[in-house]
Motif scaffolding. Structure first.
Motif, PDB file in Angstrom:
ATOM      1  N   GLU A 198     -21.524 -52.653  41.163  1.00  0.00           N
ATOM      2  CA  GLU A 198     -20.971 -53.770  40.404  1.00  0.00           C
ATOM      3  C   GLU A 198     -19.627 -53.421  39.765  1.00  0.00           C
ATOM      4  O   GLU A 198     -19.052 -54.237  39.046  1.00  0.00           O
ATOM      5  CB  GLU A 198     -21.972 -54.203  39.324  1.00  0.00           C
ATOM      6  CG  GLU A 198     -23.268 -54.794  39.883  1.00  0.00           C
ATOM      7  CD  GLU A 198     -23.088 -56.204  40.450  1.00  0.00           C
ATOM      8  OE1 GLU A 198     -22.223 -56.939  39.957  1.00  0.00           O
ATOM      9  OE2 GLU A 198     -23.818 -56.546  41.383  1.00  0.00           O
TER      10      GLU A 198
ATOM     11  N   PHE B 289     -23.519 -55.266  20.984  1.00  0.00           N
ATOM     12  CA  PHE B 289     -24.800 -55.981  20.968  1.00  0.00           C
ATOM     13  C   PHE B 289     -25.956 -55.125  20.456  1.00  0.00           C
ATOM     14  O   PHE B 289     -27.106 -55.530  20.506  1.00  0.00           O
ATOM     15  CB  PHE B 289     -25.124 -56.518  22.365  1.00  0.00           C
ATOM     16  CG  PHE B 289     -24.131 -57.555  22.841  1.00  0.00           C
ATOM     17  CD1 PHE B 289     -24.095 -58.811  22.260  1.00  0.00           C
ATOM     18  CD2 PHE B 289     -23.233 -57.262  23.853  1.00  0.00           C
ATOM     19  CE1 PHE B 289     -23.181 -59.769  22.686  1.00  0.00           C
ATOM     20  CE2 PHE B 289     -22.312 -58.218  24.292  1.00  0.00           C
ATOM     21  CZ  PHE B 289     -22.284 -59.470  23.704  1.00  0.00           C
TER      22      PHE B 289
ATOM     23  N   LEU C  84     -27.400 -52.402  21.644  1.00  0.00           N
ATOM     24  CA  LEU C  84     -28.383 -52.223  22.718  1.00  0.00           C
ATOM     25  C   LEU C  84     -29.086 -50.880  22.592  1.00  0.00           C
ATOM     26  O   LEU C  84     -28.478 -49.886  22.181  1.00  0.00           O
ATOM     27  CB  LEU C  84     -27.698 -52.336  24.088  1.00  0.00           C
ATOM     28  CG  LEU C  84     -26.849 -53.594  24.286  1.00  0.00           C
ATOM     29  CD1 LEU C  84     -26.196 -53.595  25.677  1.00  0.00           C
ATOM     30  CD2 LEU C  84     -27.685 -54.860  24.096  1.00  0.00           C
TER      31      LEU C  84
ATOM     32  N   ALA D 205     -31.663 -53.448  28.681  1.00  0.00           N
ATOM     33  CA  ALA D 205     -30.747 -54.304  27.932  1.00  0.00           C
ATOM     34  C   ALA D 205     -29.306 -54.067  28.383  1.00  0.00           C
ATOM     35  O   ALA D 205     -28.541 -55.013  28.564  1.00  0.00           O
ATOM     36  CB  ALA D 205     -30.896 -54.051  26.436  1.00  0.00           C
TER      37      ALA D 205
ATOM     38  N   ARG E 109     -28.758 -55.770  31.677  1.00  0.00           N
ATOM     39  CA  ARG E 109     -28.661 -57.214  31.580  1.00  0.00           C
ATOM     40  C   ARG E 109     -27.333 -57.689  31.006  1.00  0.00           C
ATOM     41  O   ARG E 109     -26.826 -58.736  31.376  1.00  0.00           O
ATOM     42  CB  ARG E 109     -29.807 -57.734  30.712  1.00  0.00           C
ATOM     43  CG  ARG E 109     -31.133 -57.610  31.417  1.00  0.00           C
ATOM     44  CD  ARG E 109     -32.263 -57.639  30.433  1.00  0.00           C
ATOM     45  NE  ARG E 109     -33.479 -58.081  31.100  1.00  0.00           N
ATOM     46  CZ  ARG E 109     -34.332 -58.947  30.569  1.00  0.00           C
ATOM     47  NH1 ARG E 109     -34.110 -59.443  29.374  1.00  0.00           N
ATOM     48  NH2 ARG E 109     -35.405 -59.306  31.224  1.00  0.00           N
ATOM     49  N   LEU E 110     -26.771 -56.925  30.098  1.00  0.00           N
ATOM     50  CA  LEU E 110     -25.522 -57.361  29.453  1.00  0.00           C
ATOM     51  C   LEU E 110     -24.277 -56.956  30.226  1.00  0.00           C
ATOM     52  O   LEU E 110     -23.239 -57.590  30.102  1.00  0.00           O
ATOM     53  CB  LEU E 110     -25.451 -56.785  28.034  1.00  0.00           C
ATOM     54  CG  LEU E 110     -25.992 -57.654  26.894  1.00  0.00           C
ATOM     55  CD1 LEU E 110     -25.149 -58.907  26.742  1.00  0.00           C
ATOM     56  CD2 LEU E 110     -27.441 -58.047  27.118  1.00  0.00           C
TER      57      LEU E 110
ATOM     58  N   ARG F 193     -24.344 -55.825  33.755  1.00  0.00           N
ATOM     59  CA  ARG F 193     -24.568 -55.873  35.205  1.00  0.00           C
ATOM     60  C   ARG F 193     -24.663 -54.477  35.836  1.00  0.00           C
ATOM     61  O   ARG F 193     -24.903 -54.368  37.040  1.00  0.00           O
ATOM     62  CB  ARG F 193     -23.498 -56.679  35.961  1.00  0.00           C
ATOM     63  CG  ARG F 193     -23.422 -58.134  35.606  1.00  0.00           C
ATOM     64  CD  ARG F 193     -22.524 -58.890  36.573  1.00  0.00           C
ATOM     65  NE  ARG F 193     -23.094 -58.952  37.919  1.00  0.00           N
ATOM     66  CZ  ARG F 193     -23.958 -59.880  38.318  1.00  0.00           C
ATOM     67  NH1 ARG F 193     -24.327 -60.829  37.493  1.00  0.00           N
ATOM     68  NH2 ARG F 193     -24.454 -59.857  39.538  1.00  0.00           N
TER      69      ARG F 193
ATOM     70  N   MET G  92     -27.357 -53.731  38.539  1.00  0.00           N
ATOM     71  CA  MET G  92     -27.835 -54.998  39.098  1.00  0.00           C
ATOM     72  C   MET G  92     -27.413 -55.182  40.550  1.00  0.00           C
ATOM     73  O   MET G  92     -27.674 -56.205  41.156  1.00  0.00           O
ATOM     74  CB  MET G  92     -27.244 -56.168  38.302  1.00  0.00           C
ATOM     75  CG  MET G  92     -28.124 -56.666  37.206  1.00  0.00           C
ATOM     76  SD  MET G  92     -27.572 -58.272  36.658  1.00  0.00           S
ATOM     77  CE  MET G  92     -28.560 -58.454  35.198  1.00  0.00           C
ATOM     78  N   GLY G  93     -26.720 -54.198  41.092  1.00  0.00           N
ATOM     79  CA  GLY G  93     -26.152 -54.381  42.432  1.00  0.00           C
ATOM     80  C   GLY G  93     -27.101 -54.040  43.559  1.00  0.00           C
ATOM     81  O   GLY G  93     -28.318 -53.974  43.368  1.00  0.00           O
ATOM     82  N   LEU G  94     -26.528 -53.802  44.725  1.00  0.00           N
ATOM     83  CA  LEU G  94     -27.326 -53.563  45.928  1.00  0.00           C
ATOM     84  C   LEU G  94     -28.307 -52.414  45.795  1.00  0.00           C
ATOM     85  O   LEU G  94     -29.418 -52.474  46.293  1.00  0.00           O
ATOM     86  CB  LEU G  94     -26.390 -53.269  47.109  1.00  0.00           C
ATOM     87  CG  LEU G  94     -25.981 -54.457  47.967  1.00  0.00           C
ATOM     88  CD1 LEU G  94     -25.194 -53.956  49.163  1.00  0.00           C
ATOM     89  CD2 LEU G  94     -27.216 -55.246  48.427  1.00  0.00           C
TER      90      LEU G  94
ATOM     91  N   GLN H  34     -29.627 -51.374  43.054  1.00  0.00           N
ATOM     92  CA  GLN H  34     -30.545 -51.632  41.940  1.00  0.00           C
ATOM     93  C   GLN H  34     -30.693 -50.434  40.996  1.00  0.00           C
ATOM     94  O   GLN H  34     -31.789 -50.071  40.578  1.00  0.00           O
ATOM     95  CB  GLN H  34     -31.914 -52.083  42.473  1.00  0.00           C
ATOM     96  CG  GLN H  34     -31.866 -53.482  43.086  1.00  0.00           C
ATOM     97  CD  GLN H  34     -31.645 -54.563  42.027  1.00  0.00           C
ATOM     98  OE1 GLN H  34     -32.477 -54.809  41.171  1.00  0.00           O
ATOM     99  NE2 GLN H  34     -30.476 -55.201  42.059  1.00  0.00           N
TER     100      GLN H  34
ATOM    101  N   ARG I 128     -38.167 -53.580  39.738  1.00  0.00           N
ATOM    102  CA  ARG I 128     -38.417 -54.920  40.237  1.00  0.00           C
ATOM    103  C   ARG I 128     -38.364 -54.903  41.757  1.00  0.00           C
ATOM    104  O   ARG I 128     -37.399 -54.418  42.331  1.00  0.00           O
ATOM    105  CB  ARG I 128     -37.363 -55.883  39.698  1.00  0.00           C
ATOM    106  CG  ARG I 128     -37.348 -55.923  38.160  1.00  0.00           C
ATOM    107  CD  ARG I 128     -36.385 -56.965  37.694  1.00  0.00           C
ATOM    108  NE  ARG I 128     -36.224 -57.049  36.265  1.00  0.00           N
ATOM    109  CZ  ARG I 128     -37.123 -57.553  35.434  1.00  0.00           C
ATOM    110  NH1 ARG I 128     -38.269 -57.987  35.884  1.00  0.00           N
ATOM    111  NH2 ARG I 128     -36.880 -57.627  34.141  1.00  0.00           N
TER     112      ARG I 128
END
Lengths: 393, 96
Positions: free
Chosen positions: B13, B27, B29, B34, B37-38, B40, B43-45, B47, B76
């Motif tokens: 990302e 934030f 964190l 967390a 989520r804030l 990314r 969150m990419g390929l 994971q 996940r």
């Protein structure tokens, strides 16, 4: 340890944090109590961030309209880029039998003052070549938005914290102490908090808080499963595409329970959103599985199958992540509960938003803050009163 | 003012160390989830297969905790990317 607050808010989801923010803005001393280790760990952290206008009916429509207005300047107000983006929405059908329903939906929305347009299938595909051959008709409008749900949730918390709100994590409410008709204090597994008001924004867990006061809050956890794909180039026109079945599965519990079709029974009706990053989120399903927030292969299968019908190119795109969230669904009538109650007088309920919590969070926070600090609310919330359930309490 | 650090932590990302530190501070964190989520990051390929250890270390530094005191990143499914078409067929054909 004994703490003191004007208002204790139970729940660190988007509703709880919005309520905390709008209260803190009025100078109220708020403590947010969250049983998990961080924010956004229920429905607020497991949704697609869509705020669609054409899905709502009165009386929720009035709330949604006001909420979208509040969203407009929210990023600046809370100093957090919530990625608020006008993406419009397209509700479409792949079932010839639904044509009259779509026409009626179009007429209803028009009457409600939403700027909708009915577009035939072949025309849709001309405007957006990625749409499937099976689509017979669609209804588009351009007053729907998309937000980054985490940023909204954490943004409200950030702004509230700056105004003095305290957040207690890994702190679960165990007992609520009463002094006659009023709540006197909230006892968690870590502390005791003396308070003038208690706001129940515990989402899918709201009924557990109700039980501590001998109340039946008719809200149950409704599981919603979502899959996320790898990023691909952005769609030309529509990035928020909804299955017409959504209009029934999301709002009409009887239609889901009475259906003979396995897919409908699992509440699978697509909402396909392409984020600015290019990732598609494919939602969603709706079933009752207690507090189980795992995905199931069977449901994902129906979701994937259905998604390919609407947006065929999705079949060759990789799914990189799946998850499920538990939404607070009011099994009484499907509407939110935004209400004070008779006894204890200082107990406020703000939940039951089901799949619409992200859309309705700003207006909910504003109205609940008014309910607590003023003599009335700027928008009528009579339709969301807890007194509508007097037969069960 | 502290020096800006521009190391890329999440390659999928393209999220820098500075972005991660800024988000943690702004934030408040406390967990890898967390931060993911804030920002990314993770969150990419892949994971988070590559960046999770680095993320964890940064959070530990920022929050004055030990790495093993932090909650692990929630896993996940799927374990690796699978075509949506494959999920649509699950159960109709053998998985191998």
């Amino acid at each position: 340890m004994i703490k003191r607050a004007d208002v204790v808010v139970v729940g660190g989801g988007v509703i709880g944090c919005s309520v905390a923010y709008y209260l803190a803005k009025k100078g109220v001393r708020v403590i947010v109590v969250e049983k998990k280790e961080g924010l956004s760990l229920g429905a607020s952290g497991a949704n697609q961030g869509g705020c669609p206008l054409q899905l709502f009916k009165s009386p929720v429509l009035e709330l949604a309209r006001e909420s979208l207005k509040l969203y407009k300047n929210l990023a600046e107000e809370i100093e957090c880029d919530i990625e608020y983006e006008n993406v419009g929405s397209l509700v479409c059908s792949v079932d010839e039998k639904q044509y009259p329903d779509m026409k009626k939906h179009f007429q209803d929305k028009r009457r409600e003052g939403i700027n909708v347009r009915l577009i035939e299938g072949h025309q849709l595909r001309k405007l957006e070549p990625t749409l499937g051959e099976d689509i017979i008709v669609g209804v588009e409008e351009w007053d729907s938005y998309m937000v980054n749900p985490f940023k909204v949730n954490y943004g409200f918390a950030y702004a509230a914290r700056k105004l003095g709100t305290e957040f207690l994590f890994s702190s679960q409410v165990k007992k609520i102490e009463r002094d006659k008709e009023r709540i006197a204090s909230v006892i968690t597994d870590r502390e005791k908090i003396k308070t003038n008001f208690l706001v129940n924004a515990a989402g899918a867990w709201a009924s557990e808080i109700g039980k501590m006061l001998g109340l039946t809050i008719p809200v149950r956890a409704r599981r919603g499963q979502i899959m996320v794909t790898e990023p691909v180039p952005l769609n030309k026109r529509w990035r928020y595409i909804l299955d017409a079945d959504y209009l029934t599965t999301a709002f009409d519990l009887a239609a889901v329970e009475d259906s003979k079709e396995a897919r409908i029974k699992l509440g699978v009706a697509g909402s396909y959103i392409q984020e600015k990053s290019g990732n598609w989120t494919i939602g969603s399903s709706r079933d009752f599985a207690g507090y189980n927030n795992r995905v199931t292969m069977q449901t994902l299968k129906y979701m994937a199958k259905r998604a390919i019908k609407f947006v065929p190119k999705l079949k060759d795109i990789s799914c990189i992540r799946t998850f499920a969230g538990l939404r607070p669904f009011c099994y009484g009538d499907g509407l939110p509960i935004l209400s004070k109650i008779k006894s204890p007088q200082n107990f406020v309920i703000a939940t039951g938003h089901a799949g619409e919590g992200m859309t309705l969070a700003p207006i909910t926070g504003k109205l609940i803050a008014e309910l607590i600090t003023e003599s009335g609310t700027s928008l009528s919330i009579d339709a969301f009163s807890f007194s509508r359930f007097k037969n069960i309490n | 003012m502290k020096k800006k650090v521009n190391n890329t932590i999440c390659r999928c990302e393209e999220i820098s160390e500075q972005e991660i530190r800024d988000a943690i501070r702004k934030f408040n964190l406390r967990t890898v989830d967390a931060v993911k989520r804030l920002t990314r990051a993770g969150m990419g390929l892949c994971q988070g297969r590559t960046c999770t250890p680095l993320l964890t270390k940064i959070i530990a530094e920022e929050t004055d905790k030990k790495v093993d005191e932090l909650l692990p990143l929630s896993k996940r499914p799927p374990v690796r990317p699978v075509k949506v078409e494959f999920l649509a067929r699950e159960g109709e054909q053998k998985l191998d």
